[in-house]
Design an enzyme around this catalytic site. Structure first.
Site: not given
Length: 129
Positions: A1-3
């Protein structure tokens, strides 16, 4: 879950969208994130109320077409995957937004599963007790 946070100077919403798409597609292709895992902050700076600074560090001649891409993600990708990610972001930013590859500046910050809450005040990756 990259931001992901993308900052550009003197841009329009179409270019911001194209840059966001470029980064997202590169992450799907190179580090295997799910296609619907898209969390981004896209910011255009006008040069007056907000601006970006850049130089020619390490011999890379950047200009006001600079794009800063900051990716925060859980640890675990190999150096090979990260190099492929940087290369693909630069390729797609050029193809989709006309950004010169020399102006694509990418940083990756890694952390642990416990460092994420995706809503409801819960650490979904490590719910604990």
């Amino acid at each position: 879950m990259p931001f992901v946070r993308i900052d550009t100077l003197g841009t329009d919403p179409g270019r911001l969208d194209a840059l966001g798409r470029a980064v997202h597609e590169a992450m799907v292709e190179t580090i295997g994130i799910p296609p619907d895992d898209r969390f981004q902050v896209l910011t255009g700076h006008d040069g007056v109320n907000g601006t970006l600074r850049h130089g020619a560090y390490l011999g890379v001649r950047r200009d006001d077409g600079i794009v800063y891409v900051a990716i925060t993600m859980r640890a675990g990708r190999t150096p090979h995957q990260k190099r492929a990610l940087y290369r693909r972001i630069a390729e797609l930013a050029h193809a989709y937004a006309g950004t010169e590859p020399r102006n694509v500046f990418v940083t990756v910050t890694e952390n642990a599963s416990i460092d994420w809450s995706l809503g409801h005040g819960v650490s979904q990756y490590e719910p604990g007790e």
